[in-house]
Write a protein that holds these residues in place. Structure first.
Motif, mmCIF file in Angstrom:
data_model
loop_
_atom_site.group_PDB
_atom_site.id
_atom_site.type_symbol
_atom_site.label_atom_id
_atom_site.label_comp_id
_atom_site.label_asym_id
_atom_site.label_seq_id
_atom_site.Cartn_x
_atom_site.Cartn_y
_atom_site.Cartn_z
ATOM 1 N N MET A 1 0.823 -1.210 0.000
ATOM 2 C CA MET A 1 0.000 0.000 0.000
ATOM 3 C C MET A 1 0.857 1.259 0.000
ATOM 4 O O MET A 1 0.610 2.188 -0.730
ATOM 5 N N ASN A 2 1.850 1.230 0.863
ATOM 6 C CA ASN A 2 2.678 2.426 0.988
ATOM 7 C C ASN A 2 3.218 2.839 -0.362
ATOM 8 O O ASN A 2 3.116 3.978 -0.761
ATOM 9 N N CYS A 3 3.790 1.844 -1.032
ATOM 10 C CA CYS A 3 4.393 2.189 -2.303
ATOM 11 C C CYS A 3 3.311 2.574 -3.296
ATOM 12 O O CYS A 3 3.488 3.481 -4.089
ATOM 13 N N ILE A 4 2.155 1.936 -3.215
ATOM 14 C CA ILE A 4 1.092 2.286 -4.163
ATOM 15 C C ILE A 4 0.733 3.749 -4.016
ATOM 16 O O ILE A 4 0.629 4.485 -4.971
ATOM 17 N N ARG A 5 0.622 4.191 -2.749
ATOM 18 C CA ARG A 5 0.226 5.564 -2.536
ATOM 19 C C ARG A 5 1.305 6.508 -3.059
ATOM 20 O O ARG A 5 1.046 7.440 -3.792
ATOM 21 N N THR A 6 2.534 6.211 -2.670
ATOM 22 C CA THR A 6 3.617 7.081 -3.090
ATOM 23 C C THR A 6 3.687 7.158 -4.598
ATOM 24 O O THR A 6 3.799 8.217 -5.181
ATOM 25 N N VAL A 7 3.620 6.002 -5.219
ATOM 26 C CA VAL A 7 3.842 6.022 -6.653
ATOM 27 C C VAL A 7 2.665 6.631 -7.374
ATOM 28 O O VAL A 7 2.840 7.275 -8.392
ATOM 29 N N LEU A 8 1.484 6.475 -6.824
ATOM 30 C CA LEU A 8 0.360 7.103 -7.496
ATOM 31 C C LEU A 8 0.546 8.614 -7.414
ATOM 32 O O LEU A 8 0.288 9.330 -8.366
ATOM 33 N N LEU A 11 2.846 9.462 -10.038
ATOM 34 C CA LEU A 11 2.151 9.422 -11.317
ATOM 35 C C LEU A 11 1.356 10.700 -11.543
ATOM 36 O O LEU A 11 1.430 11.319 -12.593
ATOM 37 N N LEU A 12 0.609 11.085 -10.498
ATOM 38 C CA LEU A 12 -0.269 12.227 -10.663
ATOM 39 C C LEU A 12 0.534 13.491 -10.931
ATOM 40 O O LEU A 12 0.092 14.385 -11.621
ATOM 41 N N PRO A 77 -11.521 11.642 -2.312
ATOM 42 C CA PRO A 77 -10.056 11.697 -2.221
ATOM 43 C C PRO A 77 -9.528 13.126 -2.122
ATOM 44 O O PRO A 77 -10.215 14.088 -2.466
#
Lengths: 272, 549
Positions: A1-8, A11-12, A77
């Motif tokens: 999750m952590n990485c998902i959040r960071t990477v999203l 991305l954004l 969000p």
């Protein structure tokens, strides 16, 4: 999750998306907000609700929608990483002047920057926190002021009076209810119980008014020390560090001649 | 849905950006792992990670056997998605009296399949009718089941849900960017073989230039050179060049034939600079991520085969079209107030001694419920992520007939993000349905904002840049923007690190007579396995408490 959040987040911020190039508020609305709040700002109803922005009284405060766009709210969000200050200001100004809304005051990118936080970094996950201003240069356990941002519910409680402490004494005597400290503790316990019934706690109290009857033992003056002794068992403790704003009055009498203390409080809690 | 590719792709992107570019004298553990991963493949990496304490086993402990339910005790389950279905099935088996309220007209929640004849009305009122031919479908939500999602796999096996292989990695599918190779899609095998080959050659050069002497012994260096040669298909001089060996990875210019067919001719690898600049390598390792590794499955006929299997077993317990408007617990039980979501009318109530609430937090945060502050704040702390999927039906399976792509996924930098081919009915004549877009991030908000027909139109326009056949062969499509799905208001609960630290435990703990379950009460973002594990954990704890009290 952590990485998902960071990477999203990465991305954004790095991937250029054609639709978001414009700083135009309507453009931001049409390519993001509209996905839930709909083209006409009417929101939608399913198992839950997307609130209508059309004629939404909460938009009267220009900073409230800024905070919500930046930090999200419940299921909504946060857009602080997707939208820069200019775009947040533009979309808030668009919403506040569209769908039948016609607020004259405008939000500037500087306003957004202030709310975003000095360094522009992500701070709180949720919209506007309550701010308790301590007394400057004093550790006296009350607040100078408290700020309640939009998104909080305010609850006004009736005054609470003491319970009988010693039933062997005449029921309308001060002796039956005890001295100011005893009565203060009894009253605050009563307030605590009432708050609990409302799914609240002492930590949610933001404002207090204390009515004291002159103490016969103190030449008819209020026993302020006694009040403080009881009060500090509930406020500014290790378990419950929150303090309210407060005023204390001496009154000539309360409904029962035995009562020396009546306290009323106001509480505020973040809306769900 | 499903902690998915778009995000995993970005892990690759971020990793690439933060990887140390200079040659350092000593190797960090991460570099070592990367090297092991490249040389030995993901399997070697995984076992190395396990021994270094990085990777963990599944938390699935097998089927739950709840024993000794007190006679006559009742449990109210809110929501008939996968979490609610698991809870209802297991609790009834344990002897509880179970009642389920579900907003939708059918079970499954996000475990959902659209087929020809289905109609779908999204928030805002736009209605779509799915025009797919018989047997063709789109899974708008979850569409894959990794081999290590033991909970979901176990229910499939127990309920006889047929699984088939999901092609995550197809070496003959494309990687595409409008800004690379003149916008011409590249075969995955070309990009992968060339990327590995060039990296192996460069690293070999570094070894031979003694650049790694500080980290490696002479014997290490010899082994590494040998490994790089094999991993990158290098020639005898440690070069990645046009050769039989490299063509055995990337494919031949003139392929091997029979009889007097033309002699085979190796193909020429792409230029390393152009390859690096293309960025196409970003999508190479998606299939190496734990969540997408082989074997990975899909239920034959559509993901909702799982929901249907559950509905067959617990359908009699479910009150459909029930929109919950309030949840109250008191000293002896829990009452849910609900209205008929289709017909409206009088509010009704359902009551149980306890309640397993699986309503997504996006909705639950709006329903009055008397739980403690800790849980209530947690419920409001989780925003719901965006995602869009578009299904497209074509007159023929041109991706198989023309491009020789059988299942798997093409990744693109266009807003549609990817094109996924059906992993079934290979070579069958007739029509086929593609996943024509599956996106997160700003593009997903933008697509969700559009009318459904416009989403489909744009998916077709963009996809035509990869497959020009789109223009001729397209027939119809259907598009689902998850923020417009009436029963979830989003794709999945997107926990921030801060919220996770502050609230996760409080969301999962039992509050009086209420316990929450669902994907949002798990660490498996947007995966069905999260719903299953969360439900099993919640009902096990609830049952223990009931038996004790």
């Amino acid at each position: 999750m952590n990485c998902i959040r960071t990477v999203l987040a990465v991305l954004l911020s790095i991937v250029p998306i054609s639709g978001l190039a414009a700083d135009d508020g309507e453009h931001v609305y049409r390519t993001i907000c509209q996905s839930c709040h709909m083209a006409d700002g009417q929101g939608a109803q399913g198992a839950g609700t997307y609130p209508a922005l059309a004629k939404n009284a909460r938009l009267a405060s220009s900073l409230y929608p800024v905070q919500v766009v930046l930090d999200g709210r419940s299921g909504m969000p946060s857009f602080r990483q997707m939208l820069n200050d200019e775009k947040v200001a533009a979309v808030v100004n668009f919403v506040r002047t569209s769908f039948g809304n016609s607020y004259a005051d405008r939000v500037s990118p500087e306003d957004v920057k202030k709310l975003r936080g000095a360094d522009g970094a992500a701070t709180s996950a949720s919209a506007g926190e309550l701010v308790r201003h301590r007394l400057p240069g004093s550790d006296f356990p009350i607040l100078m002021a408290v700020e309640v941002p939009a998104g909080y519910r305010t609850i006004y409680l009736s005054g609470v009076v003491p319970s009988v402490a010693d039933s062997s004494r005449p029921p309308s005597s001060v002796e039956a209810y005890g001295d100011t400290k005893t009565q203060t503790v009894s009253v605050l316990r009563g307030i605590e119980r009432n708050l609990k019934r409302l799914n609240l706690s002492m930590s949610d109290v933001i404002k207090m008014q204390v009515f004291l009857v002159g103490d016969p033992q103190q030449q008819g003056r209020m026993d302020f020390k006694g009040l403080m002794a009881g009060y500090t068992e509930f406020f500014g403790t290790k378990e419950q560090p929150n303090l309210p704003t407060r005023s204390v009055f001496q009154v000539s009498g309360l409904a029962n001649p035995g009562w020396l203390v009546e306290i009323e409080v106001v509480a505020a809690v973040k809306e769900r | 849905m499903e902690g998915d590719g778009a995000q995993v792709r970005e892990i690759g992107r971020e990793g690439a950006q933060s990887a140390p570019m200079e040659t350092t004298a000593s190797m960090t553990r991460r570099e070592l792992l990367t090297l092991i991963g490249q040389v030995g493949g993901a399997g070697a990496m995984y076992s190395a990670m396990t021994s270094l304490g990085f990777a963990a086993e599944s938390t699935y402990k097998g089927q739950v056997e709840l024993k000794g339910a007190p006679k006559g005790k009742s449990i109210l389950v809110l929501g008939a998605g996968l979490a609610g279905l698991v809870a209802a099935y297991e609790l009834e088996k344990a002897g509880y009296k179970v009642q389920v309220l579900e907003y939708n007209a059918k079970a499954g929640g996000r475990c959902w399949t659209l087929r020809g004849g289905d109609t779908y009305t999204e928030l805002g009122g736009a209605e779509q009718r799915c025009e797919f031919d018989k047997g063709l479908y789109l899974n708008p939500g979850p569409w894959r089941i990794p081999y290590h999602h033991y909970g979901v796999l176990d229910y499939c096996s127990r309920f006889g849900v047929t699984l088939e292989a999901f092609n995550q990695v197809n070496h003959n599918a494309y990687l595409h960017s409008p800004r690379a190779y003149g916008g011409k899609p590249q075969r995955y095998r070309h990009v992968q073989a060339d990327f590995h080959g060039h990296v192996a050659e460069l690293l070999s050069k570094a070894v031979n230039a003694n650049a790694l002497d500080g980290s490696l012994t002479k014997e290490d260096r010899e082994k590494l050179l040998e490994a790089l040669k094999s991993w990158g298909a290098l020639d005898a001089k440690h070069r990645y060049a046009k050769s039989w060996g490299s063509s055995n990875r990337r494919g031949f210019e003139i392929p091997r034939g029979g009889g007097l067919m033309p002699a085979p001719e190796p193909s020429t690898p792409s230029d390393v600079g152009e390859l690096l600049a293309s960025g196409l390598w970003r999508s190479l390792e998606i299939g190496a991520e734990l969540d997408f590794q082989s074997s990975i499955f899909q239920p034959a006929g559509g993901m909702d085969m799982i929901a249907q299997a559950f509905q067959k077993r617990v359908g009699h317990l479910i009150r459909f079209n029930a929109k919950v408007t309030e949840i109250r617990q008191d000293d002896s039980g829990v009452t849910a107030t609900y209205v008929d979501s289709k017909r409206g009318g009088q509010a009704m109530t359902a009551r149980g001694d306890y309640c397993v609430c699986t309503i997504p937090l996006s909705i639950l945060s709006q329903i009055p419920m008397n739980v403690g502050r800790a849980m209530s704040e947690g419920i409001s702390a989780v925003p719901y992520a965006e995602a869009v999927k578009v299904g497209l039906q074509f007159k023929r399976r041109f991706w198989e007939q023309d491009d020789r792509i059988y299942g798997g996924i093409t990744y693109t930098d266009l807003a549609i993000d990817r094109i996924a081919y059906p992993n079934t009915d290979y070579g069958k004549p007739g029509k086929g349905v593609l996943l024509g877009a599956y996106m997160f991030g700003p593009a997903a908000y933008e697509f969700t904002s559009l009318a459904p027909s416009e989403r489909v139109k744009r998916a077709v326009e963009q996809g035509a840049q990869v497959h020009p056949q789109y223009k001729q062969e397209f027939e119809n499509g259907i598009a689902v923007g998850w923020h417009r799905v009436p029963w979830v208001h989003g794709c999945a609960g997107w926990w921030s690190d801060e919220a996770r630290r502050k609230h996760y435990r409080n969301v999962c703990e039992i509050d009086g007579r209420i316990v929450l379950a669902g994907e949002h009460a798990s660490l498996l973002f947007a995966w069905q396995e999260g719903a299953v594990l969360s439900a099993l954990d919640a009902i096990t704890r609830l049952h223990e408490r009931i038996v004790k009290s």
